[in-house]
Scaffold this motif. Sequence first.
Motif, PDB file in Angstrom:
ATOM      1  N   GLY A 149      37.901  63.177   8.455  1.00 54.47           N
ATOM      2  CA  GLY A 149      37.620  64.605   8.401  1.00 54.47           C
ATOM      3  C   GLY A 149      36.520  65.008   9.369  1.00 54.47           C
ATOM      4  O   GLY A 149      36.584  66.070   9.996  1.00 54.47           O
ATOM      5  N   ILE A 150      35.500  64.163   9.488  1.00 54.64           N
ATOM      6  CA  ILE A 150      34.390  64.458  10.401  1.00 54.64           C
ATOM      7  C   ILE A 150      34.867  64.414  11.849  1.00 54.64           C
ATOM      8  O   ILE A 150      34.541  65.302  12.651  1.00 54.64           O
ATOM      9  CB  ILE A 150      33.232  63.477  10.168  1.00 54.64           C
ATOM     10  N   ILE A 151      35.648  63.402  12.194  1.00 51.92           N
ATOM     11  CA  ILE A 151      36.165  63.300  13.562  1.00 51.92           C
ATOM     12  C   ILE A 151      37.098  64.468  13.870  1.00 51.92           C
ATOM     13  O   ILE A 151      37.041  65.060  14.962  1.00 51.92           O
ATOM     14  CB  ILE A 151      36.883  61.959  13.784  1.00 51.92           C
ATOM     15  N   THR A 152      37.948  64.836  12.914  1.00 50.97           N
ATOM     16  CA  THR A 152      38.816  66.000  13.107  1.00 50.97           C
ATOM     17  C   THR A 152      37.992  67.258  13.344  1.00 50.97           C
ATOM     18  O   THR A 152      38.302  68.072  14.228  1.00 50.97           O
ATOM     19  CB  THR A 152      39.738  66.196  11.891  1.00 50.97           C
ATOM     20  N   SER A 153      36.915  67.412  12.585  1.00 44.62           N
ATOM     21  CA  SER A 153      36.040  68.576  12.751  1.00 44.62           C
ATOM     22  C   SER A 153      35.396  68.594  14.135  1.00 44.62           C
ATOM     23  O   SER A 153      35.285  69.665  14.764  1.00 44.62           O
ATOM     24  CB  SER A 153      34.963  68.569  11.666  1.00 44.62           C
ATOM     25  N   MET A 154      34.972  67.439  14.623  1.00 45.71           N
ATOM     26  CA  MET A 154      34.379  67.366  15.968  1.00 45.71           C
ATOM     27  C   MET A 154      35.403  67.750  17.033  1.00 45.71           C
ATOM     28  O   MET A 154      35.096  68.500  17.977  1.00 45.71           O
ATOM     29  CB  MET A 154      33.830  65.956  16.217  1.00 45.71           C
ATOM     30  N   LEU A 155      36.623  67.248  16.878  1.00 46.09           N
ATOM     31  CA  LEU A 155      37.676  67.584  17.845  1.00 46.09           C
ATOM     32  C   LEU A 155      38.036  69.067  17.775  1.00 46.09           C
ATOM     33  O   LEU A 155      38.305  69.704  18.797  1.00 46.09           O
ATOM     34  CB  LEU A 155      38.904  66.706  17.605  1.00 46.09           C
ATOM     35  N   GLU A 156      38.021  69.627  16.559  1.00 47.79           N
ATOM     36  CA  GLU A 156      38.278  71.060  16.416  1.00 47.79           C
ATOM     37  C   GLU A 156      37.196  71.881  17.119  1.00 47.79           C
ATOM     38  O   GLU A 156      37.477  72.922  17.732  1.00 47.79           O
ATOM     39  CB  GLU A 156      38.351  71.435  14.944  1.00 47.79           C
ATOM     40  N   THR A 157      35.967  71.391  17.046  1.00 50.35           N
ATOM     41  CA  THR A 157      34.852  72.101  17.692  1.00 50.35           C
ATOM     42  C   THR A 157      35.043  72.166  19.196  1.00 50.35           C
ATOM     43  O   THR A 157      34.885  73.227  19.810  1.00 50.35           O
ATOM     44  CB  THR A 157      33.512  71.416  17.359  1.00 50.35           C
ATOM     45  N   ILE A 158      35.390  71.031  19.819  1.00 54.92           N
ATOM     46  CA  ILE A 158      35.559  71.057  21.275  1.00 54.92           C
ATOM     47  C   ILE A 158      36.829  71.816  21.669  1.00 54.92           C
ATOM     48  O   ILE A 158      36.882  72.439  22.733  1.00 54.92           O
ATOM     49  CB  ILE A 158      35.528  69.645  21.892  1.00 54.92           C
ATOM     50  N   LYS A 159      37.828  71.796  20.793  1.00 60.46           N
ATOM     51  CA  LYS A 159      39.023  72.612  21.041  1.00 60.46           C
ATOM     52  C   LYS A 159      38.648  74.094  21.052  1.00 60.46           C
ATOM     53  O   LYS A 159      39.068  74.848  21.947  1.00 60.46           O
ATOM     54  CB  LYS A 159      40.082  72.341  19.975  1.00 60.46           C
ATOM     55  N   ASP A 160      37.833  74.505  20.086  1.00 60.00           N
ATOM     56  CA  ASP A 160      37.400  75.900  20.004  1.00 60.00           C
ATOM     57  C   ASP A 160      36.547  76.301  21.206  1.00 60.00           C
ATOM     58  O   ASP A 160      36.487  77.476  21.561  1.00 60.00           O
ATOM     59  CB  ASP A 160      36.613  76.142  18.714  1.00 60.00           C
ATOM     60  N   GLN A 161      35.880  75.298  21.821  1.00 55.25           N
ATOM     61  CA  GLN A 161      35.061  75.567  23.006  1.00 55.25           C
ATOM     62  C   GLN A 161      35.874  75.495  24.298  1.00 55.25           C
ATOM     63  O   GLN A 161      35.305  75.497  25.389  1.00 55.25           O
ATOM     64  CB  GLN A 161      33.897  74.572  23.064  1.00 55.25           C
ATOM     65  N   GLN A 162      37.197  75.406  24.154  1.00 54.11           N
ATOM     66  CA  GLN A 162      38.113  75.442  25.297  1.00 54.11           C
ATOM     67  C   GLN A 162      37.929  74.245  26.240  1.00 54.11           C
ATOM     68  O   GLN A 162      37.990  74.376  27.463  1.00 54.11           O
ATOM     69  CB  GLN A 162      37.955  76.753  26.088  1.00 54.11           C
TER      70      GLN A 162
END
Length: 271
Positions: A234-247
Amino acid sequence: MNKRSQEFSWVGSQVNFVDQLNTVKLGEIVVGRYGGNSSSGSYKNEDGCLVWLNEQQDWEFAILLDAHNTAESAELVIKLFEIAESEIKHLLSLPAKHLTFKKIEEKVLSLFLAEEVLSACRNITGETACLIVARKGQYVWWFSIGDSVLYLFHEELAAMGQYQLNQRQFYEWIGEVNTFELDVPCYSVGVRELRTGKNRLFLTTDGLIECPNEPYADPASIYHSFNDTQADEGIITSMLETIKDQQVRDSTTIITWNVDVFKEATMPSDQ
């Protein structure tokens, strides 16, 4: 698959994960992959990784690859180590003494310096950074070519502001441009004692730390992302979601796991 002995390998030319978050769990190890945002110009993924672990023999072995131009160099390195798998796993089965890691280093050098490998590198397109990490007992060893990063997170080290084990080196690669073709091959190597208690090993390609707005450029921000209430996936998914949101455009591959050490680690004589 043997529960106590597991293995996994992947190259971005197989599945690129552009616009797609992915995590895989092998024992205690979590692998996270994201191929970047197509809206930012991403259309391929040239990362790669290989993971072996044996719970019964108390070791993990991981390779993280960040290629460019094509993924051919990452494919070559993974194939090279899969051929040498039985020999490397035998070395990891030996007692955790310095000689074991020295023998692994010698084996890695012999692989990269073999004439047939040098010749194969001359005939591919592109080159790759290569970070190799082995953990045995309360020790971690690394062999680093290029700019991928290995962190060791522990509360005692964080209190001293220490997070990163290897130094990022630019202009080092294996492949078409090959710094093992130099008169003196260039790479970094090291061994570190883990601290008593919970240690987290965290490997990442540069997509995570060079993301727009730099949410994870400071290693402390990665360290503080982990907590005891949320599963690592879940933490790794959240980190990847963060960089996805930052384009983010560049692909990101993460390999991480915890190591619990019960032996007393080295401390100053006056403590």
